[in-house]
Motif scaffolding. Sequence first.
Motif, PDB file in Angstrom:
ATOM      1  N   ILE A  49       0.830  -1.208   0.000  1.00 27.53           N
ATOM      2  CA  ILE A  49       0.000   0.000   0.000  1.00 27.53           C
ATOM      3  C   ILE A  49       0.865   1.259   0.000  1.00 27.53           C
ATOM      4  O   ILE A  49       0.611   2.206  -0.754  1.00 27.53           O
ATOM      5  CB  ILE A  49      -0.944  -0.017   1.210  1.00 27.53           C
ATOM      6  N   ALA A  50       1.912   1.281   0.843  1.00 30.45           N
ATOM      7  CA  ALA A  50       2.758   2.464   0.932  1.00 30.45           C
ATOM      8  C   ALA A  50       3.560   2.671  -0.352  1.00 30.45           C
ATOM      9  O   ALA A  50       3.585   3.779  -0.910  1.00 30.45           O
ATOM     10  CB  ALA A  50       3.695   2.351   2.129  1.00 30.45           C
ATOM     11  N   ALA A  51       4.225   1.614  -0.821  1.00 23.09           N
ATOM     12  CA  ALA A  51       5.027   1.746  -2.038  1.00 23.09           C
ATOM     13  C   ALA A  51       4.149   2.076  -3.237  1.00 23.09           C
ATOM     14  O   ALA A  51       4.522   2.907  -4.087  1.00 23.09           O
ATOM     15  CB  ALA A  51       5.815   0.460  -2.288  1.00 23.09           C
ATOM     16  N   GLY A  52       2.978   1.450  -3.330  1.00 22.56           N
ATOM     17  CA  GLY A  52       2.064   1.766  -4.417  1.00 22.56           C
ATOM     18  C   GLY A  52       1.590   3.203  -4.374  1.00 22.56           C
ATOM     19  O   GLY A  52       1.461   3.860  -5.420  1.00 22.56           O
ATOM     20  N   SER A  53       1.357   3.728  -3.182  1.00 22.88           N
ATOM     21  CA  SER A  53       0.930   5.127  -3.058  1.00 22.88           C
ATOM     22  C   SER A  53       2.023   6.084  -3.507  1.00 22.88           C
ATOM     23  O   SER A  53       1.753   7.069  -4.213  1.00 22.88           O
ATOM     24  CB  SER A  53       0.535   5.421  -1.608  1.00 22.88           C
ATOM     25  N   PHE A  54       3.269   5.807  -3.122  1.00 24.26           N
ATOM     26  CA  PHE A  54       4.376   6.676  -3.532  1.00 24.26           C
ATOM     27  C   PHE A  54       4.633   6.575  -5.033  1.00 24.26           C
ATOM     28  O   PHE A  54       4.924   7.589  -5.691  1.00 24.26           O
ATOM     29  CB  PHE A  54       5.637   6.326  -2.748  1.00 24.26           C
ATOM     30  N   LEU A  55       4.537   5.377  -5.602  1.00 33.36           N
ATOM     31  CA  LEU A  55       4.705   5.237  -7.045  1.00 33.36           C
ATOM     32  C   LEU A  55       3.604   5.981  -7.796  1.00 33.36           C
ATOM     33  O   LEU A  55       3.867   6.655  -8.806  1.00 33.36           O
ATOM     34  CB  LEU A  55       4.694   3.762  -7.429  1.00 33.36           C
ATOM     35  N   LEU A  56       2.378   5.864  -7.317  1.00 32.65           N
ATOM     36  CA  LEU A  56       1.268   6.558  -7.961  1.00 32.65           C
ATOM     37  C   LEU A  56       1.452   8.071  -7.871  1.00 32.65           C
ATOM     38  O   LEU A  56       1.241   8.801  -8.857  1.00 32.65           O
ATOM     39  CB  LEU A  56      -0.046   6.133  -7.305  1.00 32.65           C
ATOM     40  N   GLY A  57       1.841   8.555  -6.713  1.00 26.06           N
ATOM     41  CA  GLY A  57       2.093   9.979  -6.577  1.00 26.06           C
ATOM     42  C   GLY A  57       3.233  10.463  -7.464  1.00 26.06           C
ATOM     43  O   GLY A  57       3.160  11.544  -8.060  1.00 26.06           O
ATOM     44  N   TRP A  58       4.277   9.649  -7.586  1.00 27.50           N
ATOM     45  CA  TRP A  58       5.415   9.990  -8.439  1.00 27.50           C
ATOM     46  C   TRP A  58       4.980  10.126  -9.896  1.00 27.50           C
ATOM     47  O   TRP A  58       5.358  11.078 -10.582  1.00 27.50           O
ATOM     48  CB  TRP A  58       6.490   8.935  -8.277  1.00 27.50           C
ATOM     49  N   ASN A  62       4.517  13.883 -11.992  1.00 28.29           N
ATOM     50  CA  ASN A  62       5.347  14.118 -13.172  1.00 28.29           C
ATOM     51  C   ASN A  62       4.570  14.006 -14.472  1.00 28.29           C
ATOM     52  O   ASN A  62       5.180  14.030 -15.559  1.00 28.29           O
ATOM     53  CB  ASN A  62       6.507  13.117 -13.201  1.00 28.29           C
ATOM     54  N   LEU A  63       3.248  13.913 -14.375  1.00 28.48           N
ATOM     55  CA  LEU A  63       2.434  13.789 -15.582  1.00 28.48           C
ATOM     56  C   LEU A  63       2.609  14.962 -16.548  1.00 28.48           C
ATOM     57  O   LEU A  63       2.724  14.750 -17.762  1.00 28.48           O
ATOM     58  CB  LEU A  63       0.966  13.627 -15.181  1.00 28.48           C
ATOM     59  N   PRO A  64       2.671  16.215 -16.078  1.00 21.55           N
ATOM     60  CA  PRO A  64       2.818  17.330 -17.040  1.00 21.55           C
ATOM     61  C   PRO A  64       4.133  17.313 -17.812  1.00 21.55           C
ATOM     62  O   PRO A  64       4.199  17.838 -18.926  1.00 21.55           O
ATOM     63  CB  PRO A  64       2.710  18.577 -16.152  1.00 21.55           C
ATOM     64  N   VAL A  65       5.190  16.739 -17.241  1.00 14.22           N
ATOM     65  CA  VAL A  65       6.506  16.756 -17.901  1.00 14.22           C
ATOM     66  C   VAL A  65       6.955  15.355 -18.295  1.00 14.22           C
ATOM     67  O   VAL A  65       8.125  15.162 -18.640  1.00 14.22           O
ATOM     68  CB  VAL A  65       7.561  17.405 -16.979  1.00 14.22           C
ATOM     69  N   ALA A  66       6.049  14.393 -18.238  1.00 17.64           N
ATOM     70  CA  ALA A  66       6.440  13.001 -18.481  1.00 17.64           C
ATOM     71  C   ALA A  66       6.996  12.800 -19.888  1.00 17.64           C
ATOM     72  O   ALA A  66       7.974  12.075 -20.089  1.00 17.64           O
ATOM     73  CB  ALA A  66       5.243  12.078 -18.252  1.00 17.64           C
ATOM     74  N   SER A  67       6.392  13.448 -20.865  1.00 24.40           N
ATOM     75  CA  SER A  67       6.845  13.267 -22.244  1.00 24.40           C
ATOM     76  C   SER A  67       8.244  13.818 -22.457  1.00 24.40           C
ATOM     77  O   SER A  67       9.004  13.299 -23.285  1.00 24.40           O
ATOM     78  CB  SER A  67       5.862  13.945 -23.203  1.00 24.40           C
ATOM     79  N   ARG A  68       8.623  14.853 -21.705  1.00 22.28           N
ATOM     80  CA  ARG A  68       9.938  15.464 -21.889  1.00 22.28           C
ATOM     81  C   ARG A  68      11.042  14.723 -21.141  1.00 22.28           C
ATOM     82  O   ARG A  68      12.193  14.746 -21.564  1.00 22.28           O
ATOM     83  CB  ARG A  68       9.901  16.920 -21.433  1.00 22.28           C
ATOM     84  N   ILE A  69      10.709  14.084 -20.023  1.00 25.17           N
ATOM     85  CA  ILE A  69      11.763  13.429 -19.248  1.00 25.17           C
ATOM     86  C   ILE A  69      11.839  11.927 -19.500  1.00 25.17           C
ATOM     87  O   ILE A  69      12.882  11.317 -19.259  1.00 25.17           O
ATOM     88  CB  ILE A  69      11.578  13.692 -17.739  1.00 25.17           C
ATOM     89  N   TRP A  70      10.740  11.320 -19.967  1.00 21.48           N
ATOM     90  CA  TRP A  70      10.765   9.879 -20.249  1.00 21.48           C
ATOM     91  C   TRP A  70      10.307   9.536 -21.667  1.00 21.48           C
ATOM     92  O   TRP A  70      10.590   8.448 -22.146  1.00 21.48           O
ATOM     93  CB  TRP A  70       9.866   9.121 -19.256  1.00 21.48           C
ATOM     94  N   GLY A  71       9.591  10.445 -22.306  1.00 22.83           N
ATOM     95  CA  GLY A  71       9.012  10.153 -23.604  1.00 22.83           C
ATOM     96  C   GLY A  71       9.900  10.575 -24.755  1.00 22.83           C
ATOM     97  O   GLY A  71      11.143  10.601 -24.650  1.00 22.83           O
ATOM     98  N   PRO A  72       9.290  10.932 -25.891  1.00 20.68           N
ATOM     99  CA  PRO A  72      10.072  11.355 -27.064  1.00 20.68           C
ATOM    100  C   PRO A  72      10.965  12.557 -26.798  1.00 20.68           C
ATOM    101  O   PRO A  72      11.997  12.727 -27.453  1.00 20.68           O
ATOM    102  CB  PRO A  72       8.990  11.682 -28.095  1.00 20.68           C
ATOM    103  N   GLY A  73      10.609  13.395 -25.842  1.00 23.94           N
ATOM    104  CA  GLY A  73      11.438  14.556 -25.533  1.00 23.94           C
ATOM    105  C   GLY A  73      12.746  14.236 -24.860  1.00 23.94           C
ATOM    106  O   GLY A  73      13.604  15.118 -24.701  1.00 23.94           O
TER     107      GLY A  73
END
Length: 402
Positions: A49-58, A62-73
């Motif tokens: 529960i704790a690790a899943g909550s932190f992963l979900l929050g992470w 980072n959803l607004p910048v996800a494409s630039r730091i992990w995606g095509p960007g």
Amino acid sequence: MVVNNTDNPTPIRSWARGNRDLPGRLLDRVVGWFIEDRHADYGFAVMRIAAGSFLLGWLLLNLPVASRIWGPGSAYWQSYREILGYNFPFDLLQQAGPGVFWLWYIVTIALVVAFLLGWRTRIVTPLLFIAYTALNGQNTPISDGGNYFIRIMLIYLILVDVSRRWSLDSRRRAKKRSPETQTGSVLHNIGLCLVVAQICIVYLEAGLYKVQGTLWQNGTAVYYPLQSEAYGVFPPLADFMTHWTFPVVIATYVTVLAQIAFPFLLFNKITRRIALIVLLGMHVSIAIAMGLPFFSGIMASADAVLVSGATWIAIVAWLRTTLTGNRAAQAIGARVAALRGRISQKSSDADGPAVRGAAGGEDGPGNADSGELAEQSVSSRQVPHGKRRADVQGTSGHQPRH
């Protein structure tokens, strides 16, 4: 003169003779520990529960910048990725377009939610490991120790029954009364041993690495990260924590000693609790004072497996009593109950005419036939056979339906 020691054996020899079956008993005890029960099930539930909550929050933060730091960007990191040497399936995102990346990202979030809730974890956990590792491998320089640690933990958790307690899987098994297999228990306990060994290695290595530094030896190491611009997210708090020399020295030495001695403190119940409390305080301090909640939360969630199930049950019971026993919670509960009563009353009022009409209580468009049928049945039971047809016609006012 030769002394014969066979008549007067030494204490060691006497002990060896009296414990000839000791290896066999130890082996039986070890085998029984692995197959009789799935240990630390409540601790793994808290870790899930704790690790899943932190992963979900992470992922959500980072959803607004996800494409630039992990995606095509993040294509400029391709040369660095080639040095790391990620192979299939962890390299699937390296040449992916925006559509494939966002689909992968959304699926990863869905897997994290399923993992957090404990739904089909035997299937979800390995898929989550692949999805998160491939995502994290797109830009490893921005990762911290928490990212690497949870990736290692997910490998071990593939073996573990993390959804045995406080999960959707546990409810489903309780309804179906699914039996547990010895193979599953052995795999679960092997995973537990791997998780505990990894935790001990991390703390021991960190402590041995620290003790080699001059700042840790003279007791001033804690001062500098709190006063740095990179980690000093709350300068007033950092100034307060480092204002006096003595607490800084104590915090520095206690951190090193607790990490180095951690594997050896686990063998006693009292020392294990002291070590866990000290390290929990260290993680909370790092999360708040240094602005590293993800790293500290992931590490603290792994420590949960070292807390006994009875302790977790007591903590949950205390939380329920605290959250539901105060006046504010009772007032909220009363309002919720009143709101539910109003909703149920409105629904019953709306369905009332139809229900009562079906029972013959009101005269509606569909109730005349039902009243006539009831009247006919009464007449048929009370009137002689020869007069039934005429009396029924007179009562109903029209010809009977054939």
